[in-house]
Design a protein around this motif. Structure first.
Motif, mmCIF file in Angstrom:
data_model
loop_
_atom_site.group_PDB
_atom_site.id
_atom_site.type_symbol
_atom_site.label_atom_id
_atom_site.label_comp_id
_atom_site.label_asym_id
_atom_site.label_seq_id
_atom_site.Cartn_x
_atom_site.Cartn_y
_atom_site.Cartn_z
ATOM 1 N N ASN A 15 -34.365 30.069 56.588
ATOM 2 C CA ASN A 15 -33.400 29.865 55.514
ATOM 3 C C ASN A 15 -32.010 29.598 56.106
ATOM 4 O O ASN A 15 -31.286 28.703 55.664
ATOM 5 C CB ASN A 15 -33.393 31.102 54.605
ATOM 6 N N LEU A 19 -30.037 26.163 55.732
ATOM 7 C CA LEU A 19 -28.681 26.205 55.177
ATOM 8 C C LEU A 19 -27.679 25.591 56.150
ATOM 9 O O LEU A 19 -26.797 24.836 55.760
ATOM 10 C CB LEU A 19 -28.304 27.657 54.852
ATOM 11 N N LEU A 20 -27.849 25.924 57.413
ATOM 12 C CA LEU A 20 -26.958 25.366 58.442
ATOM 13 C C LEU A 20 -27.089 23.850 58.504
ATOM 14 O O LEU A 20 -26.087 23.136 58.571
ATOM 15 C CB LEU A 20 -27.281 26.004 59.799
ATOM 16 N N LEU A 22 -28.202 21.823 56.074
ATOM 17 C CA LEU A 22 -27.678 21.273 54.822
ATOM 18 C C LEU A 22 -26.143 21.303 54.806
ATOM 19 O O LEU A 22 -25.492 20.336 54.374
ATOM 20 C CB LEU A 22 -28.236 22.036 53.618
ATOM 21 N N LEU A 23 -25.561 22.418 55.227
ATOM 22 C CA LEU A 23 -24.103 22.497 55.283
ATOM 23 C C LEU A 23 -23.534 21.454 56.245
ATOM 24 O O LEU A 23 -22.499 20.846 55.970
ATOM 25 C CB LEU A 23 -23.651 23.901 55.689
ATOM 26 N N ASN A 24 -24.222 21.282 57.365
ATOM 27 C CA ASN A 24 -23.774 20.288 58.340
ATOM 28 C C ASN A 24 -23.809 18.901 57.723
ATOM 29 O O ASN A 24 -22.864 18.119 57.875
ATOM 30 C CB ASN A 24 -24.644 20.372 59.597
ATOM 31 N N ILE A 26 -24.004 18.055 54.369
ATOM 32 C CA ILE A 26 -23.255 17.914 53.126
ATOM 33 C C ILE A 26 -21.761 18.165 53.322
ATOM 34 O O ILE A 26 -20.923 17.444 52.777
ATOM 35 C CB ILE A 26 -23.817 18.869 52.046
ATOM 36 N N VAL A 27 -21.368 19.164 54.114
ATOM 37 C CA VAL A 27 -19.970 19.560 54.185
ATOM 38 C C VAL A 27 -19.327 19.182 55.505
ATOM 39 O O VAL A 27 -18.288 18.510 55.536
ATOM 40 C CB VAL A 27 -19.841 21.083 53.934
ATOM 41 N N TYR A 28 -19.908 19.624 56.602
ATOM 42 C CA TYR A 28 -19.221 19.489 57.892
ATOM 43 C C TYR A 28 -19.090 18.045 58.373
ATOM 44 O O TYR A 28 -18.050 17.648 58.879
ATOM 45 C CB TYR A 28 -19.909 20.342 58.961
ATOM 46 N N LYS A 29 -20.137 17.239 58.233
ATOM 47 C CA LYS A 29 -20.054 15.849 58.690
ATOM 48 C C LYS A 29 -18.986 15.076 57.912
ATOM 49 O O LYS A 29 -18.177 14.363 58.522
ATOM 50 C CB LYS A 29 -21.419 15.160 58.590
#
Length: 142
Positions: A15, A19-20, A22-24, A26-29
């Motif tokens: 999980n 999440l890591l 997906l965050l990478n 969706i958000v971080y990139k």
């Protein structure tokens, strides 16, 4: 129970990794992309600013050199005009002096001529007056 714990930890790890990821994605990139784009724009603006500063320095130096050369040229022109004016003034004064000397010479000649005429006329008159006076004093004609 230990299986549950291990399985739970394994699920939590999966999980966390999902999440890591997906965050990478969706958000971080996108944030890193925007930060990279902003950095490129700042670097581009900084380079443009540096180039403009160099151009300003170059043009201001050229303008100062042009102003200095124009001042020097103006000063030379002013000195040349002043020298030309002084030469013309000297020439005019020499012409005026020569005209005055010529007029003075003519006046002296006229005065000498009038003096000579006056002397001649006075001598002629003196002779006639002396004749008349002698006749009056003597009482007879000479």
């Amino acid at each position: 129970m230990p299986e549950f714990n291990t399985l739970s930890i394994l699920i939590q790890m999966i999980n966390f990794l999902v999440l890591l990821i997906l965050l990478n994605i969706i958000v971080y990139k996108p944030i890193r992309g925007m930060l990279k784009k902003r950095k490129e724009e700042i670097d581009s603006s900084s380079n443009l600013t540096d180039e403009l500063k160099r151009n300003i320095e170059k043009y201001s130096t050229e303008i100062e050199e042009n102003i200095d050369s124009t001042r020097k040229l103006g000063l030379k022109e002013r000195i040349g005009l002043r020298n030309n004016g002084l030469a013309a003034e000297k020439e005019l004064l020499q012409d005026a002096y020569s005209q005055v000397e010529e007029a003075l010479g003519k006046a002296k000649n006229e005065i000498k001529e009038k003096i000579n005429n006056a002397r001649t006329s006075l001598q002629n008159e003196m002779e006639s007056f002396s004749h008349e006076l002698a006749e009056k004093i003597l009482g007879r004609s000479l």
